[in-house]
Design an enzyme around this catalytic site. Structure first.
Site, short mmCIF file in Angstrom:
data_model
loop_
_atom_site.label_atom_id
_atom_site.label_comp_id
_atom_site.label_asym_id
_atom_site.label_seq_id
_atom_site.Cartn_x
_atom_site.Cartn_y
_atom_site.Cartn_z
CG ASP A 196 -1.89 -1.90 -1.81
OD1 ASP A 196 -2.06 -3.14 -2.47
OD2 ASP A 196 -1.91 -1.89 -0.75
CE LYS A 200 -4.14 -3.32 0.69
NZ LYS A 200 -2.90 -3.12 1.15
#
Ligand code: HSE
Length: 405
Positions: A196, A200
């Site tokens: 994750d 990002k």
């Protein structure tokens, strides 16, 4: 009246519906338009939801309804989220999303489709939850050369690390709490393994440099290997461990991009970012350091960012976040990670300080005993592998390696 459709009535979808419902009057007063949630697409009926009367199961109803001008894709996962977004854009509908998986994998195609169809594809909620960071980076800081971006970009892992450090909570219990609070991904290994954060930092890098790096090319480590003894040893030196996404522009105009746990000195503002909070520090050549801070996950902070994008569309204040559509992933743009240099925290068993110093030179010893732990000078990934191999060839065993920011 502006009619919107929400794709997915999960954590973020429900938060978005709550915000639009509860702040309806304020939105109308500020933007002169009422926002009406005309449809919510979900595979389930969800009779317990206050929005169950809006739920439909056929996406074509949304695509074929000319009244719907904004689609909020908050369903998560790559597919069918990517296809649904492309279809909406090609029908001339604006799309906003919190879906970092889709943006980091297909952002170049989606931005091109938005530009071709003269609509917006906005994704402020995909990085840093409720923190406004993509828009300031792409607008207010756009006259700067961005030298570095470094951030705590995952609420779940930061929550877990904080609970383990401050309350002595076990990893499993801390993760279960993060899941209960709606912070974690459907499959929390995306949080724990750094995927994750990697998505990002890929999005932030694309905003800064206009090139989308395939997340699979980014060196990515998670927090699963962090041991309590290392957390404690590092704490005694006035530092802490945080999972960071980091992007550094080199002299050759290439970037090192990585996701990994780092040792951070307590004097660094990122060291005091705890719980579900995220923070991103951007270094511009003229502005210097700018740090963005706020809640990085959860229904309402993320809904705030989703709705901020919707409001920007309604007010006509925004075009797509990028100045030009991103170029697709460009390996040449990335520096070879094996030459990335930094100080290292290392811990070895079955060796001693003298043997370590013969190979690593002058090191800052943190502890001696059955394991020795120390901080090296700045060495590259290649040099590290070589030195570790040499020390291990004399019987030592590597127990921990954490980079130092
Ligand atoms: N699972 C993500 C996090 C959600 O914990 O940060 C917000 O992107």
């Amino acid at each position: 009246m502006v009619h919107i459709a929400i794709l997915g009535l999960g954590v973020v979808g429900s938060g978005t519906a709550d915000l639009i419902t509860q702040n309806k009057d304020l939105i109308k007063e500020r933007f002169g338009e009422e926002v009406n949630i005309k449809y919510i697409l979900d595979i389930k009926d969800k009779p317990e939801s206050p929005y169950s009367d809006k739920i439909i199961h056929d996406y074509n109803v949304i695509l074929e309804d000319p009244e719907v001008t904004v689609v909020a894709e908050v369903m998560g996962g790559s597919h069918p989220a990517f296809e649904f977004s492309m279809q909406a854009l090609s029908k001339g509908k604006n799309v906003v999303t919190s879906n970092k998986e889709v943006v980091s994998n297909f952002g170049d195609q989606l931005l091109k489709a938005a530009s071709d169809n003269n609509v917006s594809y906005l994704f402020e909620a995909s990085v840093g939850g409720g923190i406004p960071v993509l828009r300031p980076l792409s607008t207010d800081l756009s006259a700067n050369n961005i030298k570095e971006i470094v951030g705590i970009l995952n609420g779940t892992t930061n929550y877990i690390l904080t609970k383990m450090k401050k309350e002595g909570e076990s990893f499993e219990n801390a993760l279960a709490e993060a899941q209960k609070n709606g912070y974690a991904e459907a499959n929390p290994s995306a949080d724990i393994d750094g995927i994750d954060t990697c998505r990002k930092i890929s999005i932030l890098t694309a905003i800064a440099y206009g090139k989308l790096i395939n997340p699979q090319s980014i060196h990515t480590e998670g927090i699963a290997g962090i041991r309590r003894e290392d957390v404690e040893a590092i704490e005694r030196t006035g530092a802490c461990i945080k999972l960071l996404g980091k992007s550094v522009m080199t002299e050759n105009k290439e970037v090192y991009v990585m996701t990994a746990p780092f040792v951070i000195g307590n004097e660094n503002p990122l060291a005091s970012v705890d719980d579900v909070f995220n923070a991103v520090t951007v270094k511009g050549d003229f502005v210097g350091d700018v740090t963005f801070y706020g809640r990085g996950a959860g229904a309402y902070p993320t809904a705030s960012a989703v709705c901020g994008d919707i409001m920007n569309i309604i007010s006509g204040a925004t075009a797509n976040l990028n100045i030009k559509p991103w170029q697709a992933s460009d390996e040449m743009f990335m520096s070879d990670f094996s030459y990335f240099a930094c100080k290292r925290y290392l811990s070895f068993a079955d060796t001693d300080k003298n043997a370590a110093q013969v190979i690593f030179g002058d090191v800052e010893m943190i502890q001696e005993g059955s394991e020795i732990s120390f901080i090296t000078g700045s060495i590259t990934e290649n040099e590290l592998s070589d030195k570790v191999m040499r020390l291990c060839s004399s019987g030592a065993r590597l127990c921990a390696h954490i980079r130092v920011l």
